[in-house]
Design an enzyme around this catalytic site. Structure first.
Site, short mmCIF file in Angstrom:
data_model
loop_
_atom_site.label_atom_id
_atom_site.label_comp_id
_atom_site.label_asym_id
_atom_site.label_seq_id
_atom_site.Cartn_x
_atom_site.Cartn_y
_atom_site.Cartn_z
N HIS A 62 0.86 -1.20 0.00
CA HIS A 62 0.00 0.00 0.00
C HIS A 62 0.88 1.23 0.00
CE1 HIS A 62 -2.36 -3.20 1.93
NE2 HIS A 62 -3.35 -2.66 1.26
N LYS A 90 -1.26 -8.07 -3.99
CA LYS A 90 -2.17 -6.92 -3.92
C LYS A 90 -1.34 -5.64 -3.94
CE LYS A 90 -5.75 -4.73 -1.10
NZ LYS A 90 -6.22 -4.50 0.27
N LYS A 147 -15.49 20.63 -21.68
CA LYS A 147 -16.40 20.56 -22.84
C LYS A 147 -15.85 21.24 -24.09
CE LYS A 147 -20.74 20.21 -20.34
NZ LYS A 147 -21.96 20.87 -19.91
N ASP A 184 -26.54 18.93 -24.64
CA ASP A 184 -26.93 19.98 -23.69
C ASP A 184 -28.02 20.88 -24.29
OD1 ASP A 184 -25.30 19.39 -21.55
OD2 ASP A 184 -23.69 20.74 -22.16
P1 ATR Z 1 -19.23 24.28 -18.56
O1 ATR Z 1 -18.54 23.54 -19.62
O2 ATR Z 1 -20.07 23.38 -17.70
O3 ATR Z 1 -20.04 25.43 -19.04
P2 ATR Z 1 -16.99 25.93 -18.01
O4 ATR Z 1 -16.71 25.94 -19.49
O5 ATR Z 1 -15.87 25.71 -17.08
O6 ATR Z 1 -18.07 24.84 -17.66
O7 ATR Z 1 -17.73 27.31 -17.65
C1 ATR Z 1 -18.14 27.64 -16.39
C2 ATR Z 1 -18.69 29.06 -16.39
O8 ATR Z 1 -19.06 29.35 -15.04
C3 ATR Z 1 -17.70 30.11 -16.80
O9 ATR Z 1 -18.36 31.11 -17.54
C4 ATR Z 1 -17.21 30.68 -15.46
O10 ATR Z 1 -16.87 32.05 -15.48
P3 ATR Z 1 -15.47 32.57 -16.06
O11 ATR Z 1 -15.64 32.59 -17.53
O12 ATR Z 1 -15.33 33.90 -15.44
O13 ATR Z 1 -14.44 31.58 -15.59
C5 ATR Z 1 -18.43 30.54 -14.62
N1 ATR Z 1 -18.10 30.45 -13.20
C6 ATR Z 1 -17.48 29.41 -12.59
N2 ATR Z 1 -17.34 29.67 -11.27
C7 ATR Z 1 -17.87 30.89 -11.05
C8 ATR Z 1 -18.03 31.72 -9.90
N3 ATR Z 1 -17.62 31.32 -8.70
N4 ATR Z 1 -18.63 32.91 -10.05
C9 ATR Z 1 -19.05 33.32 -11.26
N5 ATR Z 1 -18.93 32.58 -12.39
C10 ATR Z 1 -18.36 31.39 -12.29
#
Ligand code: ATR
Length: 493
Positions: free
Chosen positions: A116, A141, A288, A324
């Site tokens: 481990h 293991k 994505k 989506d």
């Molecule tokens: P997904 O593919 O699910 O859309 P993503 O591409 O990572 O995920 O996008 C997440 C979105 O949530 C982004 O627009 C991000 O804002 P930024 O472009 O400023 O990074 C937004 N987001 C994530 N956390 C946030 C927070 N704490 N407050 C405001 N916006 C947030």
């Protein structure tokens, strides 16, 4: 072989926990946890459950709590063999002399020699395997902590080596990056995986419960031919997709399993998994958009959206899709027609792209508001929308508000992207966050008389479409929905 691990201080608790382990193939009794080890427990468990018993007695360095001497620990293992233990596990770190002693005295029992590493998966893991092999155990293991998804690959390669050499091995990774390996390693040839008898009774990081392994992953049905599907994201722990898809596979009697891959290194993950036979993947935050560059081709709609949330793997080719858009638009249209509605989309990531694309197809009037203005601008320009920072919200007289950011998602359910005074009364509020089912944003919106749409609706619609893309069969959507709702209500795992 599914092993249920029992760690209890008293004999009665051991017997109670053993009753919860009926789904297991073998019971691992952690002797180090017992305040005093009554060896008759071994035959009692065997008689009650009609299952083999494996006895393990770990010292502190090996993640256990035994505080006697090494000689006393050997006595526990040897006496367990004398009292009918079917297997004993001795750590390679116990030293060759002790390992040899247990192997020489094993009688009819089988000996597992284990390694481990709670910190990491070292580069020289193959050498560890070679050294253990020299002791000539019945089973090797090897369990190590994964600090990145790529650590799992060292373990999978080891399983392949052992398989080629006809050596019986149990191997997987611990930790949140290694959790999927506890299932996938069985498909690849690991002879066992371990489960707790219930939440809170784990003996290692990332160890699932028996309920989770049997119900959410159908562990007893999977084998070397089982097709692999799963979620690529980071984090993934909060996701319910495994419950949805594995139930669907079971319902239609398909030999496939859906795992949750916490992926920090996307390129390496894809390179490794291209060598395996895969049905497909779901893709979530934050991969994505980036994932597109690693795919062989991309469907027209996903290309126009600029984000992929579904990969179909066919004949060695990986093709990107986006469900989506359809998932979200179906959920929205159940509540309201979208033409000419003023809609605010908060966030400008992959999900926002898919939803905005769909909203524009429906001829809605869309505003993109995002923390990072530059990203809002790019998305808005792509789809001919207005844009602004989050503070712009107070100026917009919207009909529908959509949160596409992860704000409010488990494990931070009290967070909210929109302050209460900016939730407009009697509008429609849609939050793509699905865990918790009703986010704080949706609860507050409901209190203001809004129609709310939980992200679960989009998730279910999208998941059914993914399922159909992977399997070519109609998804049993209603049954899948009912099952996941029941599981969430009971939270029995
Ligand atoms: P997904 O593919 O699910 O859309 P993503 O591409 O990572 O995920 O996008 C997440 C979105 O949530 C982004 O627009 C991000 O804002 P930024 O472009 O400023 O990074 C937004 N987001 C994530 N956390 C946030 C927070 N704490 N407050 C405001 N916006 C947030």
């Amino acid at each position: 072989m599914l092993a249920a691990v029992i760690k209890a201080r008293e004999r009665n608790s051991v017997l109670e926990d053993a009753k919860k382990a009926r789904a297991a193939d073998i019971i691992e009794l952690r002797a180090d946890y017992l305040s005093s080890f009554d060896f008759k427990l071994i035959t009692e468990i065997k008689r009650n459950l009609k299952k083999p018993v494996l006895v393990t007695c770990r010292n502190k360095n090996e993640g256990g709590i035994f505080n006697g001497s090494e000689a006393e620990r050997m006595v526990v293992l040897k006496t367990s063999i004398d009292n009918g233990a079917d297997y004993v596990d001795i750590e390679f770190s116990s030293g060759n002399k002790n390992v040899d002693y247990i192997i020489k005295n094993k009688k009819d029992a089988k000996v597992i020699v284990s390694y481990h590493n709670f910190k990491e998966t070292p580069k020289n893991i193959r050498r560890v395997y070679e050294n253990i092999k020299k002791t000539n155990p019945d089973l090797i293991k090897i369990v190590s902590n994964a600090n990145s998804v790529i650590d799992n690959f060292k373990i999978f390669d080891l399983i392949r080596v052992a398989d080629n050499e006809k050596i019986k091995i149990i191997a997987f990774c611990m930790g949140s990056y290694g959790k999927f390996s506890r299932i996938l390693s069985v498909i690849l040839g690991s002879k066992a995986t371990y489960a707790s008898v219930g939440k809170g009774k784990e003996t290692a990081s990332g160890q699932p419960s028996l309920y989770e392994l049997c119900s959410f992953y159908r562990i007893k049905k999977i084998n070397g031919r089982t097709k692999i599907a799963g979620l690529i994201g980071n984090p993934v722990e909060h996701s319910w997709s495994n419950i949805i898809h594995n139930f669907g596979f079971d319902y239609l009697n398909l030999d496939a399993v859906y795992l949750k891959f916490r992926v920090d290194k996307l390129k390496e993950f894809i390179e490794y998994f291209k060598k395996l036979e895969i049905l497909g993947f779901s893709v979530t935050i934050p991969h994505k958009i980036e994932v597109i560059k690693y795919l062989d081709s991309i469907d027209k709609k996903a290309k126009a959206i600029g984000a992929v949330n579904t990969i179909v793997c066919k004949n060695g080719k990986w093709i990107g899709y986006n469900t989506d858009r359809d998932g979200a638009i179906m959920a929205l249209k159940e509540k309201m027609q979208l033409k000419s509605r003023k809609i605010v989309v908060i966030g400008a990531g992959g999900s926002a792209r898919a939803i905005t694309y769909g909203l524009k197809e429906e001829m809605a009037d869309v505003w993109i508001l995002n923390r990072t203005m530059e990203k809002a601008k790019t998305l808005a320009n792509n789809f001919d929308c207005d844009y602004g920072s989050l503070s712009k919200l107070k100026e917009i007289d919207y009909d529908i508000l959509i949160n596409t950011t992860p704000v409010g998602m488990y494990p931070y359910p009290n967070r909210k992207i929109v302050p209460n005074n900016l939730i407009r009364k009697n509008t429609v509020v849609f939050d793509i966050v699905f865990n918790p089912y009703k986010t704080k944003l949706l609860q507050d919106a409901e209190n203001k008389g809004c129609i709310v749409i939980p992200g679960f609706e989009m998730l279910m619609n999208g998941a059914a479409l993914q399922f159909e893309l992977w399997t070519g069969k109609k998804a049993p959507k209603q049954a899948m929905r009912k099952n996941v709702m029941e599981n969430l209500k009971n939270a029995a795992y």
